[in-house]
Design a protein around this motif. Sequence first.
Motif, PDB file in Angstrom:
ATOM      1  N   SER A 207       0.863  -1.190   0.000  1.00 35.32           N
ATOM      2  CA  SER A 207       0.000   0.000   0.000  1.00 35.32           C
ATOM      3  C   SER A 207       0.897   1.237   0.000  1.00 35.32           C
ATOM      4  CB  SER A 207      -0.877  -0.002   1.240  1.00 35.32           C
ATOM      5  OG  SER A 207      -0.069   0.304   2.368  1.00 35.32           O
ATOM      6  N   GLY A 208       0.287   2.399  -0.262  1.00 36.15           N
ATOM      7  CA  GLY A 208       1.065   3.644  -0.307  1.00 36.15           C
ATOM      8  C   GLY A 208       1.823   3.870   0.991  1.00 36.15           C
ATOM      9  N   GLY A 209       1.130   3.649   2.113  1.00 38.72           N
ATOM     10  CA  GLY A 209       1.747   3.867   3.430  1.00 38.72           C
ATOM     11  C   GLY A 209       2.872   2.867   3.687  1.00 38.72           C
TER      12      GLY A 209
ATOM     13  N   GLN B  58       5.883   3.813   1.714  1.00 36.87           N
ATOM     14  CA  GLN B  58       6.549   4.964   2.323  1.00 36.87           C
ATOM     15  C   GLN B  58       7.380   4.540   3.529  1.00 36.87           C
ATOM     16  OE1 GLN B  58       7.628   7.530   1.209  1.00 36.87           O
ATOM     17  NE2 GLN B  58       5.982   9.011   1.077  1.00 36.87           N
TER      18      GLN B  58
ATOM     19  N   THR C   1       3.881  12.542   3.419  1.00 40.30           N
ATOM     20  CA  THR C   1       2.594  11.895   3.738  1.00 40.30           C
ATOM     21  C   THR C   1       1.450  12.417   2.867  1.00 40.30           C
ATOM     22  OG1 THR C   1       2.156  13.536   5.447  1.00 40.30           O
ATOM     23  CG2 THR C   1       3.189  11.481   6.169  1.00 40.30           C
TER      24      THR C   1
ATOM     25  N   LEU D 125      -1.141  10.069   1.139  1.00 41.56           N
ATOM     26  CA  LEU D 125      -1.755   9.007   1.951  1.00 41.56           C
ATOM     27  C   LEU D 125      -3.100   9.414   2.539  1.00 41.56           C
ATOM     28  CD1 LEU D 125       1.479   8.026   3.925  1.00 41.56           C
ATOM     29  CD2 LEU D 125       0.610   7.028   1.803  1.00 41.56           C
ATOM     30  N   ASP D 126      -3.913   8.400   2.857  1.00 42.64           N
ATOM     31  CA  ASP D 126      -5.169   8.699   3.535  1.00 42.64           C
ATOM     32  C   ASP D 126      -4.869   8.992   5.012  1.00 42.64           C
ATOM     33  OD1 ASP D 126      -5.123   6.235   5.063  1.00 42.64           O
ATOM     34  OD2 ASP D 126      -5.587   5.242   3.168  1.00 42.64           O
TER      35      ASP D 126
ATOM     36  N   SER E  62      -3.331   6.031   7.172  1.00 38.38           N
ATOM     37  CA  SER E  62      -1.944   5.722   6.806  1.00 38.38           C
ATOM     38  C   SER E  62      -1.039   6.878   7.178  1.00 38.38           C
ATOM     39  CB  SER E  62      -1.807   5.494   5.315  1.00 38.38           C
ATOM     40  OG  SER E  62      -2.569   4.422   4.925  1.00 38.38           O
ATOM     41  N   GLU E  63      -1.573   8.103   6.986  1.00 30.92           N
ATOM     42  CA  GLU E  63      -0.767   9.281   7.275  1.00 30.92           C
ATOM     43  C   GLU E  63      -0.319   9.268   8.736  1.00 30.92           C
ATOM     44  OE1 GLU E  63      -2.758  13.027   7.063  1.00 30.92           O
ATOM     45  OE2 GLU E  63      -0.877  14.136   7.204  1.00 30.92           O
TER      46      GLU E  63
ATOM     47  N   VAL F 140       2.474   6.654   9.158  1.00 29.22           N
ATOM     48  CA  VAL F 140       3.737   7.085   8.528  1.00 29.22           C
ATOM     49  C   VAL F 140       4.314   8.292   9.278  1.00 29.22           C
ATOM     50  CG1 VAL F 140       4.748   8.015   6.395  1.00 29.22           C
ATOM     51  CG2 VAL F 140       3.125   6.151   6.280  1.00 29.22           C
TER      52      VAL F 140
END
Length: 467
Positions: free
Chosen positions: A368-370, A373, A394, A397-398, A401-402, A405
């Motif tokens: 996933s994006g997070g 990262q 960040t 990210l949603d 996730s933000e 991270v």
Amino acid sequence: MLSKALELWAFRVTTLCKSVQAKAAAMSSLVVGLVIAFVYCWQMSLVMLGSIPIMVAATALQYLVVLGASKNENVNITNANQIVVDSVMNARTVQALCVEKGLVSMYVSWVEKSMVGMWRRNILAGMGFGISNGIFFFIMAGGFYIASFLIKENVADFEGVMMAFMGIFYAGMGAGQAAVMVGDASKAKVACHDMFQLMDRISAINGLEPTGDTPKQLEAGRIEFRDVKFFYPFRPEVLVLKGTSFSIAAGQSVGLVGPSGGGKSTVMSLIQRFYDPQEGQVLIGADRVPLNTVNIRWWRRQVGFVGQEPILFNTTVRANIMYGLDDDETVSDEHLCQCERISNLAFLHKGGNKGLETEVGPRGSRLSGGQKQRVAICRALIRNPPVMLLDEATSALDTQSEAIVQKALEAASEGRTSFAIAHRLSTIQGCDVILVNADGRVVEMGSHAELMASKGVYYKLQIQAQK
Ligand SMILES: Nc1ncnc2c1ncn2[C@@H]1O[C@H](COP(=O)(O)OP(=O)(O)OP(=O)(O)O)[C@@H](O)[C@H]1O
């Protein structure tokens, strides 16, 4: 380095050879054909000599009409193909934005453009081809007529006139074909000249050059910008930094905020020394060493960078993390585990993942994006850099996730100097120092509380963000 240099050298030689080859082919066809012709029957050769320039022109015409007919189509078809490539590469974005129909019509419009004038071009090409072929037939007919005349008058025998005829004929055709190649070779030479110039260009800041100091005792986290003025080389008319000054102590966390286009990312680029300022100085360490005097490779190893879009390679998480190290460098398992923990990579040990041996897929698509990262954070941490740069790390990210991270970023920044650009002002509120960059200058500097109290640009940005 040596193998690269040899490769480039071989490439140059090959290019040169191709050009020489084309010219040599033209000359040899002509010379060999003429020698054979004159040896067997000089009378026939003399009469037919005039046909050689006509045959060269006819052969060149044949090639040019065929190439010309497809040239326009090629450009448009290339554009159409580019749409297909971009769409496949960004399939998710295409689907998310529901732009499939738009892309299909763009594709169709490029294909249609390639068909505009296609009939006319191809009819003309066909006619050109026919005319050039006709010229050959006329020359052949003329040749046979002269040959029969010479045989009839007992000037030459059948073998002699035929050998002379074929010699002249192939000299003309061969020279014509090679003449077209000479044109191509010249064009290639011009194109190669530009490419070679680019290859030969010595970068003003060359990361591979072993020049500059590699200070042993340098508090690398101490960074100062002294009246830095900077414009990008390709846009000298726009002064991006108009006299930026600030001084950061080692270990401080710095938030960079300001209006879009104000020069925040540019400050990060100058810290990484992708560019040198045209005026002013970037200084590092307690002794205020000018950044442009230290070894670039050494300096870049002092700086960890986490950007908006982490770039992961299609291999394991471990290999992706180890890309942060030099070829001959190793790290202890203990340090690796610590980086893993700080970056919050616990997900690698859950849900069927294989820990650090988990394959991330092409461009990290299996994470996933997070998660991507967090791998990128671990990669930056593995070198244990005294400086961390976080450029909107960040923003893609949603909220959930933000938060994860952001926690990893804060842990990763601990004990180091960190610079963070964040689109959400809330994420930099806890920084020791906030630099407000607007219109190429640091217009405010202080903690969140201080800047809110002064009710300046930062205060206005906060109010805007809350609306
Ligand atoms: N490579 C480049 N070549 C030429 N101009 C550039 C380049 N990169 C940035 N710029 C210009 O420099 C200015 C500052 O850009 P920069 O990315 O540093 O701003 P920023 O404050 O980080 O913006 P944002 O918050 O939108 O990311 C902008 O006007 C931008 O158009």
